[in-house]
Each structure stands twice: as structure tokens, then as C-alpha cells.
Design an enzyme around this catalytic site. Structure first.
Site, PDB file in Angstrom:
ATOM      1  N   THR A  30       0.819  -1.203   0.000  1.00  0.00           N
ATOM      2  CA  THR A  30       0.000   0.000   0.000  1.00  0.00           C
ATOM      3  C   THR A  30       0.856   1.257   0.000  1.00  0.00           C
ATOM      4  OG1 THR A  30      -1.566   1.290   1.361  1.00  0.00           O
ATOM      5  CG2 THR A  30      -0.117  -0.218   2.520  1.00  0.00           C
TER       6      THR A  30
ATOM      7  N   TYR B 241      -2.364   0.082  10.879  1.00  0.00           N
ATOM      8  CA  TYR B 241      -2.458  -0.471   9.528  1.00  0.00           C
ATOM      9  C   TYR B 241      -1.183  -0.204   8.735  1.00  0.00           C
ATOM     10  CZ  TYR B 241      -3.841  -0.988   4.640  1.00  0.00           C
ATOM     11  OH  TYR B 241      -3.880  -1.348   3.319  1.00  0.00           O
TER      12      TYR B 241
END
Length: 372
Positions: free
Chosen positions: A140, A183
Site C-alpha cells: 500500500t 495499519y
């Protein structure tokens, strides 16, 4: 449990070495599974089916490829089940993850277990086999942190970098890593484990650090998949909440182009193993949330009710991928223009959700798709 071959009754996975797609019932995973099955590969989908709606994706895959798709309903944290699923794989695409920043803040331990321990389960299985099974990992842009040091101006409801190099090309792979939120930490740590297993053990791995991917089979929510989420809410006549001022910019990439990149990484794994690439739509597909909303209003032919709330932790005001390196190394074509892709997604969502007449007039889709 492994699905049986409809003709022989034997598990399809045993007929030949499958392509393993963890999280294979999810948005990107199901599109990958569909592509590989269409190309003639046997595909093993490994998924916990925890995300609402993904069971429909798995049913769709089975109906399209009854002799090519097998499935294991399992958790990526289950080391034994993961080892069994990967034991005969010819390649692994690791998409299974906890994907929402908000969820990681509410339950950081669960986020850790899925994103770090789950990835290590898979990597160590491959290490114990023969170290030659390629693995392509879905990372990501959050590994670069909130990019708060990038100085920004605002033009046409969108943040624009003052640095012309960033403005023209985007954020490159040389950008220092800077993990924010649980995250960001869990995906960033997994990203680094994947790269290090290539360095330490010679496993042919590759990391794709994704920006915002959108397209068919996306069940967008407020926490993840914002392009589809905005369209779903607009088509259903529901209000949309924007966190921040709506001028934050992302480069969006159509799912067909993302699947091309994953397939190319596998085909060229000898050349790209141990490397990370930024994957997104690039500067030509960079839009702000407000700009997308204006476009959606044009597509559906009516205003969208919009509310604003506080910024969320770790949100980047600007992130656009510098795609020059991945396009060169993987031989990727020019990505789908965002207006065309968004119009196609709107059409699919209208049909998938039985929202006949949600887009008025219907010609607006063709008009939007023609703009690029």
C-alpha cells in the site's frame, strides 16, 4: 474444505499445480483469479469470506470457471491451513489482509495477526518448500506515511505539490518509508518481510505498493474502496460523508490495469524479484474526492448529498504514484482514463444492485466514457 472437480469428484487442486490467490474472493483477488482461470490456469482461492459481499464474488468465479476454480475457506492466520494450501502452488498472489485504517485503530492486535503473522505464515511455508515459488504481494501507499512534508497548494478543489518533480511525476520508490497507524505498520512490516525473504532466502518475491484501485466486483465501504463507495451511495440516493476537506488527491487505477501489473510481475519475476514498485493510475489519473463527486453527479444526472467530518488518522492530503519504473520494468500499457473507468464501474454497479434507472439519462454513461 477443497472443492471437488465436477467431472471426477477429485479435488481440483490435485489435478495440477494451481495459482494460489489468498483473499481470492475479494475485489482484486477475484479479478486476478478470473484472469488466471481465463488463461487456462487452475486457481486455488484461499479466503475467510469475512468481508460482506465477497461470497458473491466466489460464487461468480465458480460459475464462470467450474473446472478451474477451487476454494479453501480458511483464515490466513491458520498456519497449518495456509501451508496445506500453498504446498503445490506454482505461484502465490498474497491479497489477504485487514484493509482498513479505522479497523486497525480499533483493534491493532487483530490487524497485526492478519497482516504480519498471516504474511509470515505464507512466506515461511514457501521457505520450507524449495524457495522457488514466486510470491507477489499487495502492499500500500500507506508505507510512505502521511507525506506531511510535501508542500501543497490548492487548485480547482485539489491539492497540488509545489515541487514540480512531484507534481509532474508523483511519489517514487526512493521515498523513505514512514509507517503511520497500526495499519501502516502492519502492511509496512509485511512489505519488508516479503522483500527480505527474497534477500535472505532467495525466494522470488515482488511487492506492489498500490494507490487506489477501483472497478468491477468492488464492494466499496466508507473505510475502504472509496470510488465504489461514492458511486454506490450516489446511485442509491444516499448521502456521502467526506473526511477532511475533500481536496485530498489520489491516483486511481482501473482493476484491469492492476491485474495486468500483477500478471506481468509474475511473468518477469526473475528480473524484478526482491523489488518494490508503486502501482497506481499516475498523474494522468489523479483526482480529488470533490472532483470525483462532480463527475458522479454528471453521470447520474442529479446532485449528491454530501456531509463533511474531521480528518482521519494518517490520511494523506496528496498521494500520486510515480509509475515510470513499474511501467518500464513490467512493460505496462497506458492505464485506462479515469472517466471511462468510473463510468464502466457505475454501469456495473447499477446492474449488480438492480438499480435500473439510477443513471438518468442512460446516454450519460457513454458520454462520460468518451471523455479522456
Amino acid at each position: 474444505m477443497k472443492d471437488a472437480d465436477p467431472k471426477t469428484g477429485a479435488p481440483a487442486i490435485l489435478r495440477c499445480r494451481p495459482v494460489l490467490v489468498t483473499g481470492g474472493a475479494g475485489f482484486i483477488g477475484s479479478n486476478l483469479a478470473d484472469r488466471f482461470a481465463s488463461e487456462g490456469h487452475d486457481v486455488l482461492v484461499y479466503d475467510a469470506l469475512a468481508r460482506p459481499g465477497v461470497d458473491r464474488n466466489l460464487d461468480w468465479l465458480k460459475k464462470r470457471h467450474p473446472a478451474k476454480i477451487s476454494a479453501v475457506i480458511g483464515d490466513i492466520r491458520d498456519e497449518t491451513a495456509v501451508a496445506d494450501a500453498a504446498s503445490d502452488a506454482q505461484a502465490v498472489f498474497h491479497m489477504a489482509a485487514q484493509v482498513a485504517v479505522t479497523t486497525s485503530l480499533a483493534d491493532p492486535r487483530n490487524d497485526f495477526e492478519i497482516n504480519i503473522r498471516g504474511t509470515l505464515n505464507l512466506l515461511d511455508t514457501l521457505r520450507r518448500l524449495n524457495g522457488m515459488v514466486p510470491l507477489v504481494f499487495a502492499s500500500t501507499n500507506k508505507v510512505y506515511g502521511d507525506l506531511a512534508d510535501v508542500e501543497l497548494d490548492m487548485t480547482n478543489d485539489a491539492y497540488v505539490p509545489r515541487d514540480p518533480a512531484i507534481r509532474d511525476a508523483g511519489i517514487g520508490e526512493t521515498r523513505p518509508l514512514d509507517f503511520h497507524t497500526p495499519y501502516g505498520c502492519s502492511k509496512g512490516a509485511a512489505d519488508q518481510y516479503v522483500l527480505d525473504y527474497a534477500r535472505s532466502y532467495g525466494i522470488p518475491t515482488c511487492v506492489l505498493r498500490m494507490s487506489c484501485i477501483y472497478g468491477q466486483r468492488q464492494m466499496g465501504t466508507e473505510d475502504q474502496g472509496w470510488v465504489a463507495h461514492f458511486l454506490i451511495r450516489a446511485l442509491e440516493g444516499q448521502p456521502i460523508t467526506i473526511y477532511g476537506d475533500g481536496c485530498q488527491v489520489r491516483d486511481i487505477l482501473n482493476i484491469s490495469d492492476a491485474v495486468d501489473a500483477y500478471g506481468a510481475a509474475w511473468k518477469r519475476i526473475d528480473a524484478v524479484q526482491g523489488r518494490a514498485f508503486n502501482l497506481g493510475g499516475g498523474p494522468s489519473n489523479a483526482i480529488s474526492l470533490r472532483q470525483l463527486l462532480v463527475h458522479i453527479e454528471d453521470v447520474i444526472g442529479r446532485p449528491v448529498e454530501t456531509h463533511y467530518s474531521d480528518w482521519r488518522a494518517g490520511d494523506q492530503r496528496y498521494y500520486v504514484s510515480d509509475t515510470r519504473q513499474i511501467a518500464c520494468e513490467l512493460g505496462l500499457k497506458t492505464p485506462t482514463p479515469w472517466r471511462k473507468g468510473v463510468a464502466a464501474l457505475a454501469q456495473w454497479l447499477q446492474e449488480e444492485r438492480g438499480l435500473a434507472g439510477a443513471i438518468r439519462p442512460s446516454s450519460r454513461l457513454q458520454e462520460a466514457a468518451a471523455l479522456s
